[in-house]
Design a protein around this motif. Structure first.
Motif, PDB file in Angstrom:
ATOM      1  N   GLY A 172      88.879  46.258  54.619  1.00  0.00           N
ATOM      2  CA  GLY A 172      88.154  46.231  56.001  1.00  0.00           C
ATOM      3  C   GLY A 172      86.937  45.120  56.230  1.00  0.00           C
ATOM      4  N   LEU A 173      86.626  44.722  54.985  1.00  0.00           N
ATOM      5  CA  LEU A 173      85.510  43.810  55.112  1.00  0.00           C
ATOM      6  C   LEU A 173      85.690  42.192  55.899  1.00  0.00           C
ATOM      7  CD1 LEU A 173      83.908  43.603  51.516  1.00  0.00           C
ATOM      8  CD2 LEU A 173      82.918  44.833  53.757  1.00  0.00           C
ATOM      9  N   ASN A 174      84.930  41.736  56.506  1.00  0.00           N
ATOM     10  CA  ASN A 174      85.054  40.492  56.877  1.00  0.00           C
ATOM     11  C   ASN A 174      84.423  39.298  55.991  1.00  0.00           C
ATOM     12  OD1 ASN A 174      85.961  41.306  59.282  1.00  0.00           O
ATOM     13  ND2 ASN A 174      84.010  41.533  60.258  1.00  0.00           N
ATOM     14  N   VAL A 175      85.197  38.621  55.195  1.00  0.00           N
ATOM     15  CA  VAL A 175      84.847  37.831  54.342  1.00  0.00           C
ATOM     16  C   VAL A 175      85.147  36.274  54.916  1.00  0.00           C
ATOM     17  CG1 VAL A 175      85.153  36.973  52.024  1.00  0.00           C
ATOM     18  CG2 VAL A 175      85.301  39.226  52.555  1.00  0.00           C
ATOM     19  N   THR A 176      83.872  35.419  54.881  1.00  0.00           N
ATOM     20  CA  THR A 176      84.110  34.231  55.422  1.00  0.00           C
ATOM     21  C   THR A 176      83.884  33.268  54.041  1.00  0.00           C
ATOM     22  OG1 THR A 176      83.221  35.043  57.299  1.00  0.00           O
ATOM     23  CG2 THR A 176      83.026  32.463  56.925  1.00  0.00           C
ATOM     24  N   ILE A 177      84.695  32.316  54.095  1.00  0.00           N
ATOM     25  CA  ILE A 177      84.461  31.197  52.825  1.00  0.00           C
ATOM     26  C   ILE A 177      84.296  30.045  53.718  1.00  0.00           C
ATOM     27  CG2 ILE A 177      85.496  29.948  51.050  1.00  0.00           C
ATOM     28  CD1 ILE A 177      87.344  32.258  50.446  1.00  0.00           C
ATOM     29  N   VAL A 178      83.437  29.262  53.681  1.00  0.00           N
ATOM     30  CA  VAL A 178      82.882  27.779  54.196  1.00  0.00           C
ATOM     31  C   VAL A 178      82.987  26.769  53.317  1.00  0.00           C
ATOM     32  CG1 VAL A 178      81.138  26.923  55.658  1.00  0.00           C
ATOM     33  CG2 VAL A 178      81.165  29.422  55.508  1.00  0.00           C
ATOM     34  N   GLY A 179      83.569  25.606  53.615  1.00  0.00           N
ATOM     35  CA  GLY A 179      83.437  24.168  52.982  1.00  0.00           C
ATOM     36  C   GLY A 179      84.763  23.812  52.550  1.00  0.00           C
ATOM     37  N   ASP A 180      84.799  23.299  51.532  1.00  0.00           N
ATOM     38  CA  ASP A 180      86.336  22.397  51.301  1.00  0.00           C
ATOM     39  C   ASP A 180      87.169  23.585  50.702  1.00  0.00           C
ATOM     40  OD1 ASP A 180      87.961  20.758  50.374  1.00  0.00           O
ATOM     41  OD2 ASP A 180      86.977  19.715  48.549  1.00  0.00           O
ATOM     42  N   ILE A 181      87.910  24.064  51.589  1.00  0.00           N
ATOM     43  CA  ILE A 181      89.032  25.111  51.426  1.00  0.00           C
ATOM     44  C   ILE A 181      90.278  24.263  50.868  1.00  0.00           C
ATOM     45  CG2 ILE A 181      90.444  26.867  52.248  1.00  0.00           C
ATOM     46  CD1 ILE A 181      87.175  27.407  52.886  1.00  0.00           C
ATOM     47  N   ARG A 182      90.580  23.167  51.440  1.00  0.00           N
ATOM     48  CA  ARG A 182      91.801  22.450  50.939  1.00  0.00           C
ATOM     49  C   ARG A 182      91.982  22.002  49.526  1.00  0.00           C
ATOM     50  NH1 ARG A 182      94.423  17.715  54.321  1.00  0.00           N
ATOM     51  NH2 ARG A 182      94.199  19.343  55.965  1.00  0.00           N
ATOM     52  N   HIS A 183      90.739  21.748  49.075  1.00  0.00           N
ATOM     53  CA  HIS A 183      90.846  21.325  47.471  1.00  0.00           C
ATOM     54  C   HIS A 183      90.258  22.518  46.581  1.00  0.00           C
ATOM     55  CE1 HIS A 183      90.544  17.596  50.030  1.00  0.00           C
ATOM     56  NE2 HIS A 183      91.696  17.391  49.243  1.00  0.00           N
ATOM     57  N   SER A 184      90.103  23.854  47.068  1.00  0.00           N
ATOM     58  CA  SER A 184      89.355  24.847  46.203  1.00  0.00           C
ATOM     59  C   SER A 184      90.350  25.759  45.822  1.00  0.00           C
ATOM     60  CB  SER A 184      88.402  25.411  47.229  1.00  0.00           C
ATOM     61  OG  SER A 184      87.990  26.477  46.505  1.00  0.00           O
ATOM     62  N   ARG A 185      90.492  25.772  44.286  1.00  0.00           N
ATOM     63  CA  ARG A 185      91.087  26.794  43.570  1.00  0.00           C
ATOM     64  C   ARG A 185      90.138  28.238  43.645  1.00  0.00           C
ATOM     65  NH1 ARG A 185      90.204  22.867  38.295  1.00  0.00           N
ATOM     66  NH2 ARG A 185      88.013  23.382  37.899  1.00  0.00           N
ATOM     67  N   VAL A 186      88.981  27.820  43.683  1.00  0.00           N
ATOM     68  CA  VAL A 186      88.291  29.330  43.990  1.00  0.00           C
ATOM     69  C   VAL A 186      88.569  30.075  45.092  1.00  0.00           C
ATOM     70  CG1 VAL A 186      85.661  30.060  44.192  1.00  0.00           C
ATOM     71  CG2 VAL A 186      86.241  28.120  42.649  1.00  0.00           C
ATOM     72  N   ALA A 187      88.650  29.245  46.265  1.00  0.00           N
ATOM     73  CA  ALA A 187      89.026  29.789  47.556  1.00  0.00           C
ATOM     74  C   ALA A 187      90.534  30.544  47.295  1.00  0.00           C
ATOM     75  CB  ALA A 187      88.970  28.924  48.786  1.00  0.00           C
ATOM     76  N   ARG A 188      91.358  29.793  46.889  1.00  0.00           N
ATOM     77  CA  ARG A 188      92.728  30.439  46.510  1.00  0.00           C
ATOM     78  C   ARG A 188      92.676  31.615  45.865  1.00  0.00           C
ATOM     79  NH1 ARG A 188      93.384  25.044  47.487  1.00  0.00           N
ATOM     80  NH2 ARG A 188      94.979  24.457  49.033  1.00  0.00           N
ATOM     81  N   SER A 189      92.143  31.663  44.817  1.00  0.00           N
ATOM     82  CA  SER A 189      92.348  32.776  43.812  1.00  0.00           C
ATOM     83  C   SER A 189      91.519  34.180  44.475  1.00  0.00           C
ATOM     84  CB  SER A 189      91.519  32.652  42.211  1.00  0.00           C
ATOM     85  OG  SER A 189      92.499  31.715  41.654  1.00  0.00           O
ATOM     86  N   ALA A 190      90.326  33.781  45.357  1.00  0.00           N
ATOM     87  CA  ALA A 190      89.435  34.819  45.963  1.00  0.00           C
ATOM     88  C   ALA A 190      90.205  35.373  47.058  1.00  0.00           C
ATOM     89  CB  ALA A 190      88.249  34.261  46.563  1.00  0.00           C
ATOM     90  N   ALA A 191      91.144  34.372  47.604  1.00  0.00           N
ATOM     91  CA  ALA A 191      91.871  34.856  48.928  1.00  0.00           C
ATOM     92  C   ALA A 191      92.993  35.980  48.372  1.00  0.00           C
ATOM     93  CB  ALA A 191      92.475  33.690  49.770  1.00  0.00           C
ATOM     94  N   GLN A 192      93.672  35.512  47.134  1.00  0.00           N
ATOM     95  CA  GLN A 192      94.509  36.381  46.719  1.00  0.00           C
ATOM     96  C   GLN A 192      94.123  37.563  46.181  1.00  0.00           C
ATOM     97  OE1 GLN A 192      95.754  33.308  43.531  1.00  0.00           O
ATOM     98  NE2 GLN A 192      96.980  32.178  45.044  1.00  0.00           N
ATOM     99  N   GLY A 193      93.097  37.589  45.485  1.00  0.00           N
ATOM    100  CA  GLY A 193      92.804  39.061  45.060  1.00  0.00           C
ATOM    101  C   GLY A 193      92.194  40.026  46.190  1.00  0.00           C
ATOM    102  N   LEU A 194      91.490  39.199  47.076  1.00  0.00           N
ATOM    103  CA  LEU A 194      91.071  39.871  48.451  1.00  0.00           C
ATOM    104  C   LEU A 194      92.192  40.315  49.231  1.00  0.00           C
ATOM    105  CD1 LEU A 194      88.142  37.513  49.408  1.00  0.00           C
ATOM    106  CD2 LEU A 194      87.846  39.877  48.829  1.00  0.00           C
ATOM    107  N   ARG A 195      93.098  39.721  49.451  1.00  0.00           N
ATOM    108  CA  ARG A 195      94.434  40.171  50.128  1.00  0.00           C
ATOM    109  C   ARG A 195      94.961  41.516  49.672  1.00  0.00           C
ATOM    110  NH1 ARG A 195      96.516  35.058  50.782  1.00  0.00           N
ATOM    111  NH2 ARG A 195      98.055  35.411  48.979  1.00  0.00           N
TER     112      ARG A 195
END
Ligand code: CP
Length: 327
Positions: A172-195
């Motif tokens: 139920g949390l709102n999580v916002t990731i800001v910046g270079d999403i396209r090239h980010s392995r950090v964003a991809r792994s965080a998103a997978q775990g959060l989902r």
């Protein structure tokens, strides 16, 4: 080298269901994620106390093979291995025989012959950790320490642990990731775990040239409007522009305009919830993607992410080495 065979889970797990390699968080189920986070949490000690240690990896050898620069990930795998009693080898790739043309597999086979048990691999090319995992002998585990823009699973775990330490439920949390999403392995792994852990809204904010490709982040809300993305956010993660992965910087605003439009700052954070936490995986570029005073403020958990990184890597090392005993 891009090795995109669909069944990564068959590669990550032994035939009796134990985690053998950690290559991606994509497809790891909730019990596996939660048990790794629980184990990592047990390695956290209060500030001022000595860090947790045990001898569960005594007699084992961990090799760090970083074919891309790193401060946090490499140092924390080094400390994690040592705090579990392992011998840790940090291969200096600049003076290794890869510079003389040796293939990555020949380097791996050489270390395998020295009875290395766990190889921690960072590489700029997609598919390298899985490619190596498919070629090593049964007594070796491979841990992905950062794979191109594709995956950074231990970073994802430490981000989840940090969020979990501040928010009672990820669900139920709102999580916002800001910046270079396209090239980010950090964003991809965080998103997978959060989902997998049931995040409420995952919002991705970036200028259009740095926005994710269509379908890359299932279920996420993509916007170029920072205020909209930060509205009522519980967790805000700022990311740097991954210049090393961007051929053409056309369309990306200059530093001052970027900070004014996409910088996570004390001012822009007014749109978020009053108890929102601020994260950054590092390395940070203060005054570009994040305001320095915010990074040092009470709502920042950036140094805690670093601390949690050691604990998470201890938990992962311990888990894969345990699977060695049943192979
Ligand atoms: N967050 C992260 O991967 O940092 P390093 O590049 O310093 O390892």
């Amino acid at each position: 080298m891009n090795d995109s065979t669909p069944d990564m889970q068959a590669l990550q797990f032994t035939s009796d269901g134990q985690l053998r390699h950690l290559l991606t968080l994509d497809g790891l189920d909730k019990p596996t994620l939660e048990s790794l986070l629980d184990e990592a949490a047990r390695f956290l000690t209060p500030v001022g106390e000595l860090p947790a240690r045990n001898t569960s990896l005594a007699g084992r050898t961990v090799a760090n093979l970083f074919f891309e620069p790193s401060t946090r990930t490499r140092a924390s795998f080094d400390l994690a291995g040592k705090r579990l009693g392992a011998d840790v080898l940090n291969l200096d790739v600049n003076t290794s025989s890869r510079k003389k043309g040796e293939s990555i597999l020949d380097t791996i086979y050489t270390l395998e012959a020295m009875r290395v048990d766990v190889m921690v691999v960072r590489d700029a090319s997609a598919g390298v950790p899985a490619y190596i995992a498919r070629h090593v002998k049964d007594h070796v585990s491979i841990l992905n320490a950062g794979e191109a823009e594709v995956s950074h699973p231990t970073q994802g775990l430490l981000d989840l642990l940090t969020i979990r330490n501040h928010k009672p439920e990820i669900e139920g949390l709102n999580v916002t990731i800001v910046g270079d999403i396209r090239h980010s392995r950090v964003a991809r792994s965080a998103a997978q775990g959060l989902r997998t852990l049931g995040v409420g809204e995952l919002r991705l904010v970036s200028p259009p040239p740095l926005a994710p490709e269509r379908g890359d982040f299932p279920g996420a809300i993509v916007t170029a409007d920072l205020e909209e993305g930060l509205a009522d956010a519980d967790v805000v993660m700022a990311l740097r522009i991954q210049r090393e992965r961007i051929g053409n910087l056309d369309g990306i605003p200059g530093i001052d305009e970027y900070f004014a439009t996409y910088g996570v700052s004390e001012d822009s954070m007014k749109a978020a919830r009053p108890d929102a936490i601020v994260m950054h995986p590092g390395p940070m570029n203060r005054g570009i993607e994040i305001e320095g005073s915010l990074a040092d403020s009470e709502r920042s958990v950036i140094t805690e992410q670093v601390t949690n990184g050691v604990a998470v890597r201890m938990a992962v090392l311990q888990r894969v080495v345990k699977s060695l005993e049943s192979r």
